[in-house]
Structures are given as C-alpha cells and as structure tokens.
Design an enzyme around this catalytic site. Sequence first.
Site, PDB file in Angstrom:
ATOM      1  N   ASP A  96      -7.119  -3.391  -3.329  1.00  0.00           N
ATOM      2  CA  ASP A  96      -7.376  -3.393  -1.893  1.00  0.00           C
ATOM      3  C   ASP A  96      -6.732  -2.158  -1.274  1.00  0.00           C
ATOM      4  OD1 ASP A  96      -4.609  -4.060  -1.715  1.00  0.00           O
ATOM      5  OD2 ASP A  96      -5.132  -6.181  -1.887  1.00  0.00           O
ATOM      6  N   ASP A 102      -4.649  -0.774   2.206  1.00  0.00           N
ATOM      7  CA  ASP A 102      -3.942  -1.046   3.459  1.00  0.00           C
ATOM      8  C   ASP A 102      -3.823   0.249   4.245  1.00  0.00           C
ATOM      9  OD1 ASP A 102      -3.612  -3.658   2.617  1.00  0.00           O
ATOM     10  OD2 ASP A 102      -1.629  -3.289   1.767  1.00  0.00           O
ATOM     11  N   ASP A 151       9.899  -0.210   0.214  1.00  0.00           N
ATOM     12  CA  ASP A 151      10.870  -0.613  -0.801  1.00  0.00           C
ATOM     13  C   ASP A 151      11.142   0.463  -1.841  1.00  0.00           C
ATOM     14  OD1 ASP A 151       8.307  -0.819  -1.862  1.00  0.00           O
ATOM     15  OD2 ASP A 151       8.415  -2.990  -2.206  1.00  0.00           O
TER      16      ASP A 151
END
Length: 461
Positions: free
Chosen positions: A76, A78, A152
């Site tokens: 996917d 983002d 992160d």
Amino acid sequence: MIRKLIYRVLGRKAAPAVATESDGPAVIAAARHGIHRDRLSSGARRTVEGLQQAGYKAYVVGGAVRDLLAGIPPKDFDVATNATPEQVRQCFRRSRIIGRRFQIVHVLMGAETIEVATFRGPHDGNTLTDEHGRVLRDNVFGTHAEDAARRDFTVNALYYDPVAETIVDFHHGVADLEQKTLRMIGEPTQRFREDPVRMLRAVRLAAKLGLTIDPAARRPIRELTPLIENVPPARLFDEMLKLLTSGHALRCVTQLRAEGLHRGLLPLLDVILEQPLGERFVMLALDSTDRRVREGKPISPSFLFATLLWQQTLAHWKRLQSAGERPIPALFVAMDEVLDAQSEKLAITRRIAGDIKEIWGLQPRFEQRSGKRPFALLEHPRFRAAWDFLLLRSESGEIDRELVDWWESFLAADGDDRAQLLQAPRADDVKKRRRRRRKPASGNGNDAATGSAVPGNASID
C-alpha cells in the site's frame, strides 16, 4: 576526522536525533535512487498531485518508499503532507477523517484507499502517555523535519515526491538501507517506550529486508520486552499478522526467540519451540506459508494461528482425556481454553477464531472412515484447510502416515474404488478387533463416538 571520512566514503554522515529544516535534508534525484513514478499506484500519484496543486507539500512516505528502494512491490501507499486533516478533506470529495489516537484521512481513489497523515510535531509535556511512557493520544502537527524525526527507523523516514521524482532523506535512511543496517531515530529506549510495537517492527523489518539491527537499538529490547503487555490486543494482533504474512515468518519467529520477544505474544511458544515435535510442526507451517507468499499464492491467517496454537491445544486435549474426558468433548473444551487464554494477548477476531476451531474440530473426523462420513467431510467448506493441517501433523511425526495414505487414495479414487476403500480392513481396525477378543468390550460399543475418533492414536494415547 576518521569518522567523518568513513561517513563521506559510505555516503552518510552522523545525524542528530532531531533534524531541523536548516540541517538541509538530502534530496536524492531519480538517477541516484532509481524509482520511477510509474511504480506507484495511480491513486497515490493522484493524491500527491492533488495536494500539491492545492499549494501543499505532499509525499509518498515510509514503507512504500523503503520497499521500492529494496526492490519489493509495496502492499500500500501512504501520503504525508503539511495540510491539516480538515484541509485534506476539502481537497478530495471522496475522503473521511478517522482515528482518535492519530487523526488521519482516508482518500478514496477508485478502488484504492490512500491514507494521508499530517506532518507530526515533537512530543511535549502535554502529550498523553501511560505510566510506562507509551503515547496514548497525539495530534500535534509540525514541520516536515519534525515529522521525519518522529518516524521510528531511518529507513522509514523517506519521502518520495512523484512529481519531481526525488527522495527527501533527513536521516540518511537510503545509506542505511544500502549498508543493510536498521537504525533507530532518536534514543532507542525512549522510542520503544513511546510505542513498544516498534520492537516487533524491528524484528519484522530486519527479517524482511535482510538488515542487521543496529546494536544501539537492539541492546534495550530484551529489557523492555515486558512493555508488550501494555499494548492493546488489537494493535498486537495487527502487527503479528504483518509479521506472519511477510513472507519471512520463519526468520521472524527465530529472531523473536533470539530477542526474547516471543514470551509476550504467544503464551508458551518458547516451550513449544524447545520440544522437538512442537518445533518441527511450527517450523514446517511457517516455511510453507513463506513459500506461498513468495509464489504469490493466498494464505490464511486462520490457518497460521491454528498451527501456532495447536501444540497448546493438543497438550490440553491429552490432559483432559487422561482425566477421563471423552475425546470429542475434551477437544472442544481444550480449544476454548487455549483461545480464551490467547485473547488476553492478541485480539483474534471472532471470525478467525471460528475458522481455527473448525480446522481443529475436523481433525478427529479424518479418523471416521466408514459409511457416508468421509463424503460428508469432503463437502465441508473447511476441508482443504483441515486436510493441509492433517498433512502438517503427519509430516511433523505427530500422527501415523497410514491415515494420510488412506485419504490420499480416497481422494484420488473414483466411485467403485472409493467403495472398496471404505470396506477394506485397516490396520487400526484389526488392532481394535484383537483388543476386543482379548478383553470384553464395555459400554455401547459405538467406536465412532469414543476411542476411534481420536486422531493420531499412537501419539495421544
């Protein structure tokens, strides 16, 4: 001087934990990174273009950029932008704002749903956390550089602009990916406390991309493992599902053991993996799943969790039978005990739990090889999954191969041959008749409802 020379040769430099716009992120051209805009989905390109045409910054971000650089097709895409959720909503008629912990926008582009998030700002004294430091709610917006610092790992802090075909890299994630290093942005202990799921993500990304976890990031993981207990079960289930369906589940589970993380996920998994029979069963299942992912074949989360939790169910089942319970009722009690205990760790959905029970519950029916029972089993919607499960049990040595051989012959036979198989005496039937001749039978003699329904008699009795 030596460190600066090394970083210059390797294409990276020492970066502060938090970058600022003045630090000047690396802007990498297409000739260097090799990603063409056509490798993005149509929906992702149109979303970024729509936001930029409205005067906002917008980029495809995170895992999709990382996977494209690694030569892996993204699942996917983002998008990150400096537009607020309300401004994004105004740009796209088919969109909706969702989320409370992190407010995002789902933009619907045809059959695609593109997740759009506003750049995040740094945590401050007003950030809502629990007693362990885990962030509970955070909708503070910030600059592009602050958003990169909030990511992160450096390989996830990459921003791709499909219009200019450039990558914006604040933390030298491209160089880390080339050097096969998974490096945390900021102080690892604090970042893991903010979101303990990052420890699982580190294992998954290292296995998926063939990276080595940076020693500074790896060092606190074992100490902070208990924080996994504070993660909501639904989030833990989602992360475990990503891990198990990554195509590298076998390597991930091995790494989970090495880091000591498995103890907070699947109860007694460490005990199972220390027993030859249990370890062989689980490893065979994970290896089979990884092969199917690599071959582009569909996989079933229900089947995966059924294999991971089977050894616990089997142990409960045997214990209940030893206490005098009848085999079939004992199996269903064991299933409920295991799944109820697991629900405290992972929010396994009701549908998946139902599928798991069907796979397990069909196992005794493979022993029932007379009359119309085999034909009824063939028509069951979960037969294929249950059959694959039986094959794993046989391959791991849990049950006798004779049962699998009979069913393979039955599946390959036509009507007349099937009738002959149903009438032919089987080795286990001969043994039962011999036992009856030696010792008078008690009860109503309905074998199908008692002992003969126990799968794998040699390993369970």
